[in-house]
Scaffold this motif. Sequence first.
Motif, short mmCIF file in Angstrom:
data_model
loop_
_atom_site.label_atom_id
_atom_site.label_comp_id
_atom_site.label_asym_id
_atom_site.label_seq_id
_atom_site.Cartn_x
_atom_site.Cartn_y
_atom_site.Cartn_z
N VAL B 67 0.84 -1.20 0.00
CA VAL B 67 0.00 0.00 0.00
C VAL B 67 0.87 1.25 0.00
CG1 VAL B 67 -1.80 1.25 1.23
CG2 VAL B 67 -1.82 -1.24 1.22
N ILE B 68 1.91 1.24 0.83
CA ILE B 68 2.82 2.39 0.88
C ILE B 68 3.52 2.59 -0.46
CG2 ILE B 68 4.96 3.25 1.90
CD1 ILE B 68 3.16 3.54 4.06
N GLU B 69 3.99 1.48 -1.06
CA GLU B 69 4.66 1.58 -2.36
C GLU B 69 3.72 2.21 -3.39
OE1 GLU B 69 7.79 0.57 -3.06
OE2 GLU B 69 8.21 -0.26 -1.07
N ASP B 70 2.45 1.78 -3.37
CA ASP B 70 1.49 2.35 -4.32
C ASP B 70 1.31 3.84 -4.09
OD1 ASP B 70 1.18 -0.12 -5.32
OD2 ASP B 70 -0.80 -0.52 -4.46
N MET B 71 1.24 4.22 -2.81
CA MET B 71 1.05 5.63 -2.51
C MET B 71 2.24 6.46 -2.99
SD MET B 71 -0.65 5.18 1.27
CE MET B 71 -1.17 6.80 1.78
N THR B 72 3.45 5.95 -2.75
CA THR B 72 4.62 6.72 -3.19
C THR B 72 4.70 6.76 -4.71
OG1 THR B 72 5.98 4.76 -2.94
CG2 THR B 72 6.02 6.32 -1.13
N ALA B 73 4.27 5.68 -5.36
CA ALA B 73 4.27 5.67 -6.83
C ALA B 73 3.33 6.75 -7.35
CB ALA B 73 3.85 4.29 -7.35
N LYS B 74 2.17 6.88 -6.72
CA LYS B 74 1.23 7.92 -7.12
C LYS B 74 1.85 9.30 -6.95
CE LYS B 74 -3.22 5.71 -6.35
NZ LYS B 74 -4.12 5.41 -5.25
N PHE B 75 2.61 9.43 -5.87
CA PHE B 75 3.26 10.73 -5.61
C PHE B 75 4.23 11.07 -6.73
CE2 PHE B 75 6.92 13.04 -3.82
CZ PHE B 75 6.28 14.22 -3.48
N THR B 76 5.03 10.08 -7.15
CA THR B 76 6.01 10.33 -8.20
C THR B 76 5.32 10.64 -9.53
OG1 THR B 76 7.49 8.88 -7.05
CG2 THR B 76 8.10 9.45 -9.28
N GLN B 77 4.15 10.05 -9.74
CA GLN B 77 3.37 10.39 -10.95
C GLN B 77 3.05 11.87 -10.97
OE1 GLN B 77 -0.17 8.05 -11.27
NE2 GLN B 77 1.00 6.19 -11.71
N ASN B 81 9.72 14.78 -10.80
CA ASN B 81 11.14 15.05 -10.49
C ASN B 81 11.55 14.53 -9.12
OD1 ASN B 81 9.44 17.02 -9.36
ND2 ASN B 81 11.23 18.29 -8.91
N ILE B 82 10.55 14.12 -8.30
CA ILE B 82 10.90 13.63 -6.96
C ILE B 82 10.73 12.12 -6.90
CG2 ILE B 82 10.49 13.85 -4.49
CD1 ILE B 82 9.12 16.54 -5.08
N LYS B 83 11.83 11.46 -6.64
CA LYS B 83 11.77 10.01 -6.51
C LYS B 83 11.84 9.67 -5.02
CE LYS B 83 13.93 5.83 -8.14
NZ LYS B 83 15.06 5.34 -7.38
N VAL B 84 10.89 8.87 -4.56
CA VAL B 84 10.87 8.51 -3.14
C VAL B 84 11.34 7.07 -2.98
CG1 VAL B 84 9.47 8.30 -1.07
CG2 VAL B 84 8.95 10.07 -2.74
N ASN B 85 12.46 6.90 -2.28
CA ASN B 85 12.90 5.54 -1.96
C ASN B 85 12.30 5.16 -0.61
OD1 ASN B 85 14.60 5.54 -4.23
ND2 ASN B 85 16.19 6.61 -3.04
N SER B 86 11.18 4.43 -0.64
CA SER B 86 10.56 4.08 0.63
C SER B 86 11.25 2.84 1.20
CB SER B 86 9.07 3.85 0.45
OG SER B 86 8.84 2.98 -0.61
N VAL B 87 11.68 2.95 2.43
CA VAL B 87 12.40 1.86 3.08
C VAL B 87 11.60 1.38 4.27
CG1 VAL B 87 14.58 1.18 4.15
CG2 VAL B 87 14.55 3.02 2.45
N TYR B 88 11.15 0.13 4.21
CA TYR B 88 10.44 -0.45 5.36
C TYR B 88 11.46 -0.76 6.44
CZ TYR B 88 8.37 -4.13 8.20
OH TYR B 88 7.97 -4.89 9.26
#
Lengths: 297, 449
Positions: B67-77, B81-88
């Motif tokens: 779910v978090i990965e999906d949310m960050t992917a939406k953010f990058t869409q 220019n902002i890439k979020v490396n989400s680290v569990y």
Amino acid sequence: MTTAKWGERLKRNGFAWALLLPSLIFLGLFTYYPMLKTAWLSLHQSDLATPKPVFIGFDNYITMFQDAVFQKVFTNNIWFAIGTVPTSMALAFVMALFADKAMRGRGFVRFAYFYPNMIPMIAVANIWLFIYTPQYGLLARFASWFGQSDMSLLGHPDTVMGALVVMLIWKEAGYFMIFYLAGLQNIPKDLYESAAVDGVGVWTVLRRITIPLTMPTTLFVAIVALTNAFKLVDHLWIMTKGGPDNASSLLLYHIYDTAFSFYDQGMGAAMTVVMIVLLLVLSSLQFFGWDKKIHYQ
Amino acid sequence: MQMRAKWMLLVVVCFTMLLGCAKSQTTETSTSANKEPETAQTTPAAEEPIELQFYYPIAVGGPLTKVIEDMTAKFTQKHPNIKVNSVYTGSYADTTTKIQAGIQAQQPPDVAVMLSTELFSMLDTNAVIPLDDFIAKDSSFNKEDIYPAFMANSQVEGKTYSIPFQRSTIVLYYNKAAFKEAGLDPEKPPTTWEELTQYASKLKKDGRQGIEIPGSGFAYWMFQLFSLQNAKDVNQNLMSEDGKKAFFNTPENVEALQYWVDLSKKHKVMPEGVIEWATVPTDFIEGKTAMMIHTTGNLTNVKNNAKFDFGVAFLPMSKQYGSPTGGGNFYIFKDIDPKKQAAAWEFVKFMTEPEMAAQWSIDTGYVGVRKSAYETELMKKYAAEFPQALVARDQLQHAHAELSTHNNGKVSKALTDQIQAALTGTTDPATALKKAQEDADKALAPFNK
């Protein structure tokens, strides 16, 4: 003259030293250097109130030995060691004797005894958490035949340590059995044969041959068991968080709490030093003292 | 000859190892050099690529990393220019430990979710930045939209340091089938302490407890609800707002702890001793307890697994309703490039937008942190099917900040230890709270100089 000696020595031992060098570098970098650094840090106050460490000499040690929680945790750990080490070793020895003698299903017996050791501690903790759960846990169901189903072993300060000791014995005994099995197989068979020819009883054979000749194994296992009693704390995160009221907390768990939940790094370092010294004393006692009383042949 | 070859080999091995070390060192210095803030321009140019390190813990069940990965992917869409490396980063405790290690090595993440109660520790280690400038400049972010009970743990001395994300409170869960069986109205859960005791004793039978309240890891949190409900003044909490004082040893708190202890010792409607946090929801789902007091974080779990009709209600009151909040907030870190901080703010804002907050609440059972999250179609539809989800939100008007002080680890442990001592009968509530107060005062002394 001395230089000549040195040169000769270097020639003789240089290669050995060079071979040791890589592991020495890593040991130094990741074991000895952090140990020294910890000892140095333990002489400082370094917590949330003092962002820049302040040198305070041995104050941390004085506070530590006066701290009721530390005393409790330390005694807990001693009891934990007393509870787990002798029993798991004795059990391992008996299991090894059986697994060694078992004619049929030898492999199966060995596997069955060894398998608790293959499960990670965290998983073991979860399994035993279920076993100890009141009302519908495995133990509670068993106890309900005797009309006792509400006992909460992990929820009471009097029973929690015992419950954890039993779990650790279950986990460790199989591991130690492997060492005893190897030890048993190293005993020359002709000793047993001559004992059989002389008509010596089973107990005497055990007392005079098996036990003395597995003493090197016992020594080794004792070291491993004792250090494990101080090193194994994973289960506390899952099962009790050291509670109720620190009744099940162990030294290493308390160190983690102090250093990482309380951010009291000076105190955490001081406790770590106590733990290191304790483990060093334990292992050196065995190596230097008991060593001489052991028959290797 | 052979000897020589051996020596050569050895030298080669040693050199490669040294090289390995040296190499990693150079890369480290180069990254830290990159981190030097370029003071000339602080606003991020839209096209300039920025990478963010985002640490997050997971504390409730379910496939939430996805779910978090999906949310960050939406953010990058939205912000290419902002890439979020989400680290569990594991549990809350693991996450905080990793972040603290990062801070000491001067390599903190850029943005992270940590317990809202870490605020004072983060301030004392000088690790996070206040967000007021971002909030003031950003017209698209309305602070008033966030429930004040959740903001309480974010603010100190007029500054806001974190933005609520995965927040919970404590509610009463009850088994409607058991209520019917005991002759109680399943639509009328207990509303006062007396009713709670009465109902629980009616519900208690062989093999079923009346009520369960966990006393293991988070005992201080559970105690806080009794304390808030029994406080003389509605706004009286366990600590001062500046986090420098703890108020454990009050007559009202002794009464509160006495009530908790009495549920098992006197009224016999709850198992004796300390009840494990994780087994309480299982007991409830298995029908082994007719009621439980637990975090809203378990709502989805209970909904999916309970085979009976269950209700969720406000916690019963003594003098007033009351519950502490709990859970995690977003923090943005100091000593990183200001451009990254600005990008991190965009990310935080995005993650707490109404739609996101609604989806996150539905996926986890956490309370939606913004009022407007409950105005979204998504949430309205969900609430219509599952009205229990609204109870925690409605109770927020009676909710207060979770126990959070300077030296928070020690202070909350001082309370937890003594509550457990009282629950197991080692001490009585008055002595327990006196001891807890002493320990807390000692831990807070350096901050009151």
